[in-house]
Design an enzyme around this catalytic site. Structure first.
Site, PDB file in Angstrom:
ATOM      1  CG  PHE A 103      32.015  52.162  43.142  1.00  0.00           C
ATOM      2  CD1 PHE A 103      31.799  52.387  41.717  1.00  0.00           C
ATOM      3  CD2 PHE A 103      31.571  51.828  44.249  1.00  0.00           C
ATOM      4  CE1 PHE A 103      30.098  53.152  42.183  1.00  0.00           C
ATOM      5  CE2 PHE A 103      30.523  52.316  44.358  1.00  0.00           C
ATOM      6  CZ  PHE A 103      29.616  53.379  43.496  1.00  0.00           C
ATOM      7  CB  VAL A 105      35.434  48.548  47.637  1.00  0.00           C
ATOM      8  CG1 VAL A 105      34.908  48.005  48.826  1.00  0.00           C
ATOM      9  CG2 VAL A 105      34.294  49.767  47.146  1.00  0.00           C
ATOM     10  CE1 TYR A 108      39.302  43.237  42.938  1.00  0.00           C
ATOM     11  CE2 TYR A 108      38.529  44.980  41.336  1.00  0.00           C
ATOM     12  CZ  TYR A 108      38.769  43.266  41.099  1.00  0.00           C
ATOM     13  OH  TYR A 108      38.564  42.214  40.974  1.00  0.00           O
ATOM     14  CG  ASP A 196      38.922  45.311  36.516  1.00  0.00           C
ATOM     15  OD1 ASP A 196      37.721  46.173  36.146  1.00  0.00           O
ATOM     16  OD2 ASP A 196      38.561  43.951  36.510  1.00  0.00           O
ATOM     17  CB  THR A 228      27.267  34.429  29.848  1.00  0.00           C
ATOM     18  OG1 THR A 228      26.714  35.746  29.890  1.00  0.00           O
ATOM     19  CG2 THR A 228      28.862  33.421  29.163  1.00  0.00           C
ATOM     20  CD  GLU A 284      28.316  41.359  31.945  1.00  0.00           C
ATOM     21  OE1 GLU A 284      29.650  42.413  31.979  1.00  0.00           O
ATOM     22  OE2 GLU A 284      28.525  40.224  31.935  1.00  0.00           O
ATOM     23  CE1 TYR A 328      38.392  37.910  38.186  1.00  0.00           C
ATOM     24  CE2 TYR A 328      39.851  36.375  36.972  1.00  0.00           C
ATOM     25  CZ  TYR A 328      38.544  37.395  36.908  1.00  0.00           C
ATOM     26  OH  TYR A 328      37.362  37.590  36.260  1.00  0.00           O
ATOM     27  NE  ARG A 332      37.149  38.664  41.440  1.00  0.00           N
ATOM     28  CZ  ARG A 332      36.160  38.756  40.307  1.00  0.00           C
ATOM     29  NH1 ARG A 332      35.571  37.306  39.883  1.00  0.00           N
ATOM     30  NH2 ARG A 332      35.690  39.692  39.342  1.00  0.00           N
TER      31      ARG A 332
HETATM   32  C1  5GW Z   1      36.599  42.052  44.508  1.00  0.00           C
HETATM   33  C2  5GW Z   1      36.524  39.926  44.616  1.00  0.00           C
HETATM   34  C3  5GW Z   1      36.166  39.417  43.277  1.00  0.00           C
HETATM   35  C4  5GW Z   1      34.906  40.346  42.396  1.00  0.00           C
HETATM   36  C5  5GW Z   1      34.955  42.143  42.767  1.00  0.00           C
HETATM   37  C6  5GW Z   1      36.159  42.903  43.771  1.00  0.00           C
HETATM   38  C7  5GW Z   1      36.555  44.290  44.106  1.00  0.00           C
HETATM   39  C8  5GW Z   1      34.929  45.222  43.129  1.00  0.00           C
HETATM   40  C9  5GW Z   1      36.666  45.042  44.935  1.00  0.00           C
HETATM   41  O1  5GW Z   1      37.005  44.153  46.060  1.00  0.00           O
HETATM   42  N1  5GW Z   1      36.457  46.468  45.072  1.00  0.00           N
HETATM   43  C10 5GW Z   1      35.427  46.633  43.996  1.00  0.00           C
HETATM   44  O2  5GW Z   1      36.627  48.283  44.169  1.00  0.00           O
HETATM   45  N2  5GW Z   1      35.204  45.951  43.125  1.00  0.00           N
HETATM   46  C11 5GW Z   1      34.461  47.164  41.920  1.00  0.00           C
HETATM   47  O3  5GW Z   1      33.617  46.479  41.013  1.00  0.00           O
HETATM   48  C12 5GW Z   1      35.636  47.389  40.963  1.00  0.00           C
HETATM   49  O4  5GW Z   1      35.145  48.703  40.483  1.00  0.00           O
HETATM   50  C13 5GW Z   1      35.382  46.788  39.930  1.00  0.00           C
HETATM   51  O5  5GW Z   1      36.387  46.527  38.913  1.00  0.00           O
HETATM   52  C14 5GW Z   1      34.446  46.963  39.977  1.00  0.00           C
HETATM   53  C15 5GW Z   1      33.720  44.739  39.461  1.00  0.00           C
HETATM   54  O6  5GW Z   1      34.502  44.124  39.850  1.00  0.00           O
HETATM   55  P1  5GW Z   1      35.114  43.351  38.583  1.00  0.00           P
HETATM   56  O7  5GW Z   1      36.439  44.213  37.645  1.00  0.00           O
HETATM   57  O8  5GW Z   1      36.517  41.642  39.118  1.00  0.00           O
HETATM   58  O9  5GW Z   1      34.254  41.884  37.730  1.00  0.00           O
HETATM   59  P2  5GW Z   1      34.746  42.193  36.713  1.00  0.00           P
HETATM   60  O10 5GW Z   1      32.985  41.414  35.847  1.00  0.00           O
HETATM   61  O11 5GW Z   1      34.948  42.513  35.559  1.00  0.00           O
HETATM   62  O12 5GW Z   1      34.699  40.450  36.519  1.00  0.00           O
HETATM   63 MN    MN Z   2      35.938  44.585  35.533  1.00  0.00          MN
END
Ligand code: 5GW
Ligand code: MN
Length: 334
Positions: A103, A105, A108, A196, A228, A284, A328, A332
């Site tokens: 994904f 979105v 990202y 990511d 966790t 998760e 982040y 974010r």
């Molecule tokens: C955006 C802000 C915070 C958290 C997730 C997103 C986000 C995640 C996004 O804006 N767009 C998106 O495509 N994702 C998808 O969800 C990506 O494939 C991303 O790798 C996955 C999980 O979010 P991550 O990678 O930020 O979560 P963690 O557990 O690696 O920190």
């Molecule tokens: Mn991730």
């Protein structure tokens, strides 16, 4: 015919009648349930595919520095345990094909997708047919990657949820629907990745299995009480005990098993929403609950998804995939 005779006949007659009523209700009842059965949709069992299991070729003792098998017998794949050539040969002979879902979105996509796909073309299941399924709300922005023969990329448009927690969690719904509508019957395995991340070395057919979970780099070498898991009894992801702490950044397996995982997580995420709770680590936490109740048949060591912030790298002989640095502050902002 005297009165007693008459009473006797009435008795026999009533008995007969009762028998007929009982018998016919049983008989027609049977007929009805047969008819009901006939109206049920017929479940077509998929012909069971020959599964490639090369566990017996693994060397479980070569890595005496780490755990190479779970207590329920599933191998934990570390460098040196497997023969990459043998794995690739058997999977090529067996016509194994792999779907990869990812994904990308919002921001990202710009931040990570190109690196993810370009590096996957160098290291992910080289020699096997692979189709990437990229889910995004902006298909026009997906980079044009040059793909090797037998490799394909499909873009699927999805909606962009406004909360990032939902962007992450609702992947489970889309994965389940995609398996059912698009992948079923076309691929031997499906693997689902966070975007990511970057492939750095072989991520090959030794990672394929019926139900595959990844040991989280931050937790593979810490005591259980630091895991966790979700500890809120109101959440469906609540668990008191577990086996390992798995990382939702990648999971995979047969289409049937991954669909079961995605459905489980999605249903429980929705139930949590109804109850106004959210699990500690979102999808998760639910994934960890699933693998606690449904033991994975294969575990991947953190060599398959390394976190460069972990200072102690002594067990990591090869970094196959690594977390991209977190941005982040940039990504974010909501
Ligand atoms: C955006 C802000 C915070 C958290 C997730 C997103 C986000 C995640 C996004 O804006 N767009 C998106 O495509 N994702 C998808 O969800 C990506 O494939 C991303 O790798 C996955 C999980 O979010 P991550 O990678 O930020 O979560 P963690 O557990 O690696 O920190
Ligand atoms: Mn991730």
């Amino acid at each position: 015919m005297d009165f007693r005779d008459f009473k006797e006949r009435i008795g026999i007659f009533t008995c007969l009648l009762l028998c007929i009523v009982l018998f016919s209700s049983f008989y027609f009842g049977q007929l009805r349930s047969i008819a009901l059965l006939k109206n049920l949709p017929v479940i077509h069992e998929e012909p069971s595919k020959p599964t490639i299991n090369l566990d017996h070729t693994l060397d479980f003792t070569i890595r005496n520095d780490v755990q190479t098998r779970t207590y329920w017998g599933a191998p934990i794949i570390w460098e040196l345990m497997f023969d990459p050539k043998l794995y690739d040969k058997k999977h090529q002979e067996g016509n194994t094909s792999v779907a990869l879902t990812v994904f990308a979105v919002g921001r990202y996509l710009d931040a990570y997708l190109n690196t993810f796909l370009t590096s996957a073309e160098k290291h992910f299941m080289i020699g096997l047919p692979v189709t990437y399924y990229v889910f995004t709300e902006s298909p026009e922005k997906v980079p044009n990657i040059e793909l090797a023969p037998q490799r394909d990329l499909k873009v699927v448009k999805v909606q962009k949820y406004s909360r990032w927690q939902d962007i992450s969690m609702m992947r489970m719904k889309t994965i389940s629907e995609t398996i059912e509508m698009e992948l079923e019957g076309k691929f031997s395995y499906v693997f689902c990745f966070d975007v990511d991340q970057e492939f750095k070395n072989r991520f090959g057919s030794e990672a394929l299995g019926e139900s595959v979970a990844l040991l989280h780099a931050d937790f593979y070498n810490v005591p259980k009480d630091r895991f966790t898991y979700d500890k809120n009894p109101k959440s469906k992801a609540y668990m008191e005990d577990g086996d390992h702490y798995y990382h939702a950044a990648l999971f995979g397996g047969s289409l049937q098993n991954v669909k079961a995982l995605a459905d489980f997580c999605h249903v429980n995420i929705m139930e949590d929403k109804l109850n106004d709770v959210e699990a500690l680590w979102h999808d998760e936490s639910h994934l960890n609950k699933f693998f606690w109740l449904n033991k994975p048949t294969q575990l991947l060591s953190p060599e398959y998804c390394w976190d460069n912030n972990v200072p102690d790298k002594k067990h990591i002989l090869v970094v196959r995939l690594t977390w991209a640095p977190k941005q982040y502050d940039k990504l974010r902002t909501r």
